[in-house]
Write a protein that holds these residues in place. Structure first.
Motif, short mmCIF file in Angstrom:
data_model
loop_
_atom_site.label_atom_id
_atom_site.label_comp_id
_atom_site.label_asym_id
_atom_site.label_seq_id
_atom_site.Cartn_x
_atom_site.Cartn_y
_atom_site.Cartn_z
N PHE A 1 25.60 -2.13 31.71
CA PHE A 1 24.81 -3.17 32.36
C PHE A 1 24.25 -4.12 31.31
O PHE A 1 23.78 -3.70 30.26
CB PHE A 1 23.64 -2.54 33.15
N TYR B 1 21.43 -7.06 30.63
CA TYR B 1 20.18 -7.64 31.11
C TYR B 1 19.77 -8.80 30.20
O TYR B 1 20.15 -8.88 29.04
CB TYR B 1 19.05 -6.60 31.09
N GLN C 1 16.06 -10.99 29.26
CA GLN C 1 14.61 -10.96 29.45
C GLN C 1 13.99 -12.12 28.69
O GLN C 1 14.11 -12.23 27.46
CB GLN C 1 14.01 -9.64 28.96
N LEU D 1 12.81 -7.59 33.19
CA LEU D 1 14.26 -7.49 32.97
C LEU D 1 15.00 -8.13 34.13
O LEU D 1 14.65 -7.93 35.28
CB LEU D 1 14.67 -6.03 32.90
N LEU E 1 18.86 -8.26 35.62
CA LEU E 1 20.23 -7.83 35.51
C LEU E 1 21.15 -9.04 35.62
O LEU E 1 21.05 -9.81 36.57
CB LEU E 1 20.56 -6.82 36.61
N PHE F 1 16.29 -12.70 25.17
CA PHE F 1 16.50 -11.34 24.66
C PHE F 1 17.55 -10.71 25.57
O PHE F 1 17.32 -10.55 26.77
CB PHE F 1 15.18 -10.59 24.70
N ILE G 1 19.91 -7.48 26.50
CA ILE G 1 19.89 -6.03 26.32
C ILE G 1 21.02 -5.40 27.12
O ILE G 1 21.17 -5.72 28.30
CB ILE G 1 18.56 -5.40 26.77
N PHE H 1 19.19 2.25 26.80
CA PHE H 1 19.30 0.86 26.37
C PHE H 1 19.67 0.73 24.91
O PHE H 1 19.27 1.54 24.07
CB PHE H 1 17.97 0.13 26.59
N GLY I 1 18.80 -4.33 21.84
CA GLY I 1 18.65 -5.71 22.24
C GLY I 1 19.11 -6.70 21.19
O GLY I 1 19.17 -6.40 19.99
#
Lengths: 115, 109
Positions: A34, A36, A38, A44, A46, A91, A93, A106, A109
């Motif tokens: 996944f 993400y 931010q 967060l 998606l 950011f 991630i 995770f 990042g």
């Protein structure tokens, strides 16, 4: 266990260039990863679900031609931000889980700054 | 209604006190629940996972799940200034994880 490695941790690029971010599962195979994004002081978001051997599934409002995702192996997914613009600074991630009964882990990042 | 709801805070507690963080979710069939801690500028890190009703303890952290009420909470005992962070509640859906917007916790020394 369940380590996700992301590279680079930060990158600065000029407007109009492309940037590739790598996400690797180090000790497990991940058919799904996944991605993400931010923004500062926000939650967060998606962007897309990366599927090994098939096309990624993008969330509504995310441009698939701008954010290219490739998941060519069970341990590597890449996100390429094409023709980056300052508003893409964020950011990013990645994350993955070893199986459906395990938590999501995770990467550290990537902070992208587009000048 | 948001799928996963959290109070954004900030929640301020004195050092040594118990911090109580709450989360509600809308999908009744959800089976997996997680708490993540995120420091400013860093990616989330897993604190607790819980899958069945009741309490689950791990050190100073206790996760509580009540599926009938669609409610999950995180208690942090003996809160420390280093616990100051944003705490994210996450619920695993059919194909992806749904995150709350996070509760910002401030532990005052």
């Amino acid at each position: 266990g369940a380590v996700v490695s992301q590279h680079p941790s930060w990158v600065i690029c000029k407007s109009g260039t492309s940037v590739k971010i790598e996400c690797r599962s180090l000790d497990f195979q991940a058919t799904t990863m996944f991605w993400y994004r931010q923004f500062p002081k926000q939650s967060l978001m998606l962007m897309a679900t990366s599927n090994e051997g098939s096309k990624a599934t993008y969330e509504q409002g995310v441009e698939k031609d701008k954010f290219l995702i490739n998941h060519a192996s069970l341990t590597l997914s890449t996100l390429t931000v094409t023709s980056a613009h300052p508003e893409d600074s964020s950011f990013y991630i990645c994350s993955a889980d070893p199986d459906t009964n395990s938590p999501l882990h995770f990467g550290n990042g990537t902070r992208l700054t587009v000048t | 209604q948001k799928e996963v709801e959290q109070n954004s805070g900030p929640l301020s507690v004195p050092e040594g006190a118990i911090a109580s963080l709450n989360c509600t979710y809308s999908d009744r069939v959800s089976q997996s629940f997680f708490w993540y801690r995120q420091y400013s500028g860093k990616s989330p890190e897993l604190i607790m996972s819980i899958y069945s009703n009741g309490d689950k303890e791990d050190g100073r952290f206790t996760a509580q799940l009540n599926k009938a009420s669609q409610y999950v909470s995180l208690l942090i005992r003996d809160s420390q200034p280093s616990d100051s962070a944003t705490y994210l509640c996450a619920v695993r859906g059919t194909y992806k994880y749904i995150f709350g917007t996070g509760t910002r916790l401030k532990v005052l020394a």
